[in-house]
Write a protein that holds these residues in place. Structure first.
Motif: not given
Length: 128
Positions: A55-64, A72-78
């Motif tokens: 999940l941390a990796d997914e969030i990091k990639r989304a931030q990039q 607002d996008t937490y569960y999209l990353h989930w």
């Protein structure tokens, strides 16, 4: 999903939106995605540390990619993490997941409001 399993997940995954009673969800689909992850964890598909890292990796990639990281996008990353782990673990390929998602979309489109959505073989034919 038991309340105990949800509580363990809420304590094991950093950043999970929660209040004093446990996880909080803005939309029903968020609760469903959470429940799927809890259920797959309970069935041994992944550990919570493995989930948290993915999940941390997914969030990091989304931030990039420019995600504002305002919560607002937490569960999209989930959900993206769930889909990626399911594919990585060989449960269902990304193509299979897309095929079923499209079939469910088709089934939902033909279903009158308030009626249960039922997946039929022709829903898959409509997605080809």
């Amino acid at each position: 999903m038991t309340a105990e399993a949800a509580a363990v997940a809420a304590q094991s995954v950093p950043g999970l939106p929660r209040d004093d009673d446990g996880p909080v969800f803005r939309e029903p689909w968020e609760a469903h995605a959470f429940a799927m992850a809890v259920t797959l964890h309970a069935r041994g598909l992944f550990t919570w540390p493995e989930w948290a890292a993915a999940l941390a990796d997914e969030i990091k990639r989304a931030q990039q990619r420019g995600d504002p990281d305002d919560g607002d996008t937490y569960y999209l990353h989930w959900l993206a993490t769930l889909e990626r782990l399911i594919a990585d673990k060989g449960v269902a390929s990304a193509a299979t997941q897309t095929r079923y998602r499209d079939a469910w979309d088709h089934a939902a489109d033909r279903t009158p409001h308030g009626r249960p959505v039922e997946l039929r073989p022709d829903d898959f034919a409509a997605t080809r």
